[in-house]
Scaffold this active site. Structure first.
Site, PDB file in Angstrom:
ATOM      1  CG  ASP A 178     -50.493  32.526  30.093  1.00 12.29           C
ATOM      2  OD1 ASP A 178     -50.195  32.765  31.282  1.00 12.29           O
ATOM      3  OD2 ASP A 178     -49.664  32.128  29.256  1.00 12.29           O
ATOM      4  CE1 TYR A 227     -36.525  18.850  36.485  1.00 17.12           C
ATOM      5  CE2 TYR A 227     -34.454  20.024  36.208  1.00 17.12           C
ATOM      6  CZ  TYR A 227     -35.386  19.423  37.027  1.00 17.12           C
ATOM      7  OH  TYR A 227     -35.212  19.415  38.390  1.00 17.12           O
ATOM      8  N   GLY A 228     -37.353  22.711  31.550  1.00 18.51           N
ATOM      9  CA  GLY A 228     -36.889  24.048  31.220  1.00 18.51           C
ATOM     10  C   GLY A 228     -37.444  25.113  32.139  1.00 18.51           C
ATOM     11  CB  VAL A 229     -40.033  27.703  31.638  1.00 16.79           C
ATOM     12  CG1 VAL A 229     -40.677  28.825  32.424  1.00 16.79           C
ATOM     13  CG2 VAL A 229     -39.138  28.288  30.536  1.00 16.79           C
ATOM     14  N   GLY A 284     -41.911  29.021  36.883  1.00 16.05           N
ATOM     15  CA  GLY A 284     -41.515  27.845  37.639  1.00 16.05           C
ATOM     16  C   GLY A 284     -40.551  28.183  38.759  1.00 16.05           C
ATOM     17  CG  HIS A 336     -49.818  27.860  27.820  1.00 15.81           C
ATOM     18  ND1 HIS A 336     -50.785  28.817  28.062  1.00 15.81           N
ATOM     19  CD2 HIS A 336     -49.034  28.371  26.827  1.00 15.81           C
ATOM     20  CE1 HIS A 336     -50.583  29.855  27.264  1.00 15.81           C
ATOM     21  NE2 HIS A 336     -49.534  29.596  26.506  1.00 15.81           N
ATOM     22  CG  ASP A 380     -46.820  27.140  23.819  1.00  9.17           C
ATOM     23  OD1 ASP A 380     -47.315  26.279  24.571  1.00  9.17           O
ATOM     24  OD2 ASP A 380     -46.858  28.358  24.066  1.00  9.17           O
TER      25      ASP A 380
END
Length: 352
Positions: A208, A38-40, A153, A124, A100
């Site tokens: 990306d 629940y970050g970016v 996000g 990703h 990642d």
């Protein structure tokens, strides 16, 4: 699925017109979508799915700031918010939205919960494409696909709340159930995509990583800094240098590019500006193209992914990152920007 033709090159795309939200809801009606992290990307994707009527839960470590953020966003512990392993067990679609480096660390735990028929969803292509470095090799009896929104996000959520969609790419790495296409497109619509264009995991991560290091972030900061420094060295004030380098671009010109293309933006500027831009753009292209070639090669050979893994896995990663970000924030360029932004009309107090 529609086809777009770009000068002889065809692309597969899916729009919300041909795959409406009602169809996405029907495809996902029996799924439990577990957003892990629940970050970016996590908040935007989870909240958009929740608002779109999808059965979505969040997996996050209890006692963290992100756990508290999920609660403040309306997720309820024990009902729609769980410790990561419990969410992994409950989920039929695992949205693997950790960083990642964190994906590598958690992979053994995730893998044991990937029972037959489940789906593993990425935003990703990093973990799968560079699996010799990450160790992320999914079992053969689960679907594996990605939806990669072309923005943060935060942007995904803001545009959703405005009734707009953020374009996304989609890719299928593994179709174990025969339903991977419907599942991935339904999820792409549910998270708030405007339209979805087809790619594969390798192309997604190559483009990306190149984009982030290039025109989206690294290159743009570099050219901002170069022009600002030249103007300041020639005696221009911080305000004038920032306005001519950043403010006019972001507030006035880029919205015109987004609206109708670069030629449209040119056409809405003075003839003097048009002449100068047309005279100089190829020189900038020729000067920077070798850098982009070098950058792409570094991505394609795995050098960039390995640097990212090595750096982001260190225990002092966050402290070093904060120091590098502070260097940007505290530079005269962005301190001037802070002042200029405060003077925008929308940020001024309105007298009664």
């Amino acid at each position: 699925m529609a086809k777009l033709n770009f000068g002889g090159t065809e692309e597969n795309v899916v729009t919300r017109e041909e795959f409406p939200l009602s169809k996405a809801q029907d495809v996902l009606k029996d799924e439990v979508v577990a957003v892990i992290g629940y970050g970016v990307q996590g908040p935007g994707q989870a909240l958009n799915q929740k608002d779109n009527g999808i059965n979505v839960i969040v997996g996050q470590r209890k006692g963290t700031k992100t756990w508290d953020k999920a609660i403040s966003d309306g997720f309820v512990p024990g009902e729609t918010l769980f410790e990561i392993e419990e969410a992994l067990e409950k989920g039929t679609v695992i949205c693997y939205l950790l960083s990642d480096a964190a994906q590598i660390a958690l992979w053994p735990t995730v893998k044991k919960h990937l029972t037959p028929g489940k789906a593993l969803y990425f935003s990703h292509g990093f973990g799968i494409t560079f699996n010799e470095q990450t160790g992320i090799i999914p079992p053969a009896d689960v679907d594996v696909f990605l939806v990669a929104p072309k923005g943060s996000g935060t942007s995904l959520r803001r545009m959703f709340l405005q009734g707009r969609g953020l374009n996304s790419s989609y890719a299928i790495f593994q179709d174990a159930t025969g339903k991977a296409f419907e599942r991935v497109i339904a999820l792409g619509i549910a998270v708030g995509s405007g339209y979805l264009f087809e790619t594969d995991f390798k192309k997604e991560v190559y483009s990306d990583l190149t984009g982030e290091r290039g025109t989206l972030m690294g290159c743009i900061q570099g050219i901002f800094a170069a022009q600002y420094d030249v103007l300041r060295s020639k005696g221009h004030s911080p305000s004038e240098s920032f306005n001519e380098t950043v403010e006019e671009l972001t507030q006035s010109l880029m919205p015109l590019v987004a609206e109708n293309g670069m030629d449209w933006m040119y056409a809405n500027c003075s003839t003097t500006a048009q002449r100068g831009a047309l005279d100089w753009w190829k020189e900038f292209r020729d000067a920077t193209k070798p850098v982009f070639e070098k950058l792409y090669d570094s991505v394609a050979t795995g050098k960039e992914s390995q640097k990212s893994i090595d750096s982001n896995s260190k225990p002092d990663y966050r402290e070093k990152l904060d120091a590098e970000l502070a260097e940007l924030r505290d530079s005269e360029l962005w301190q001037a920007g802070k002042t200029v932004r405060s003077l925008r009309p929308e940020n001024q107090a309105v007298e009664a």
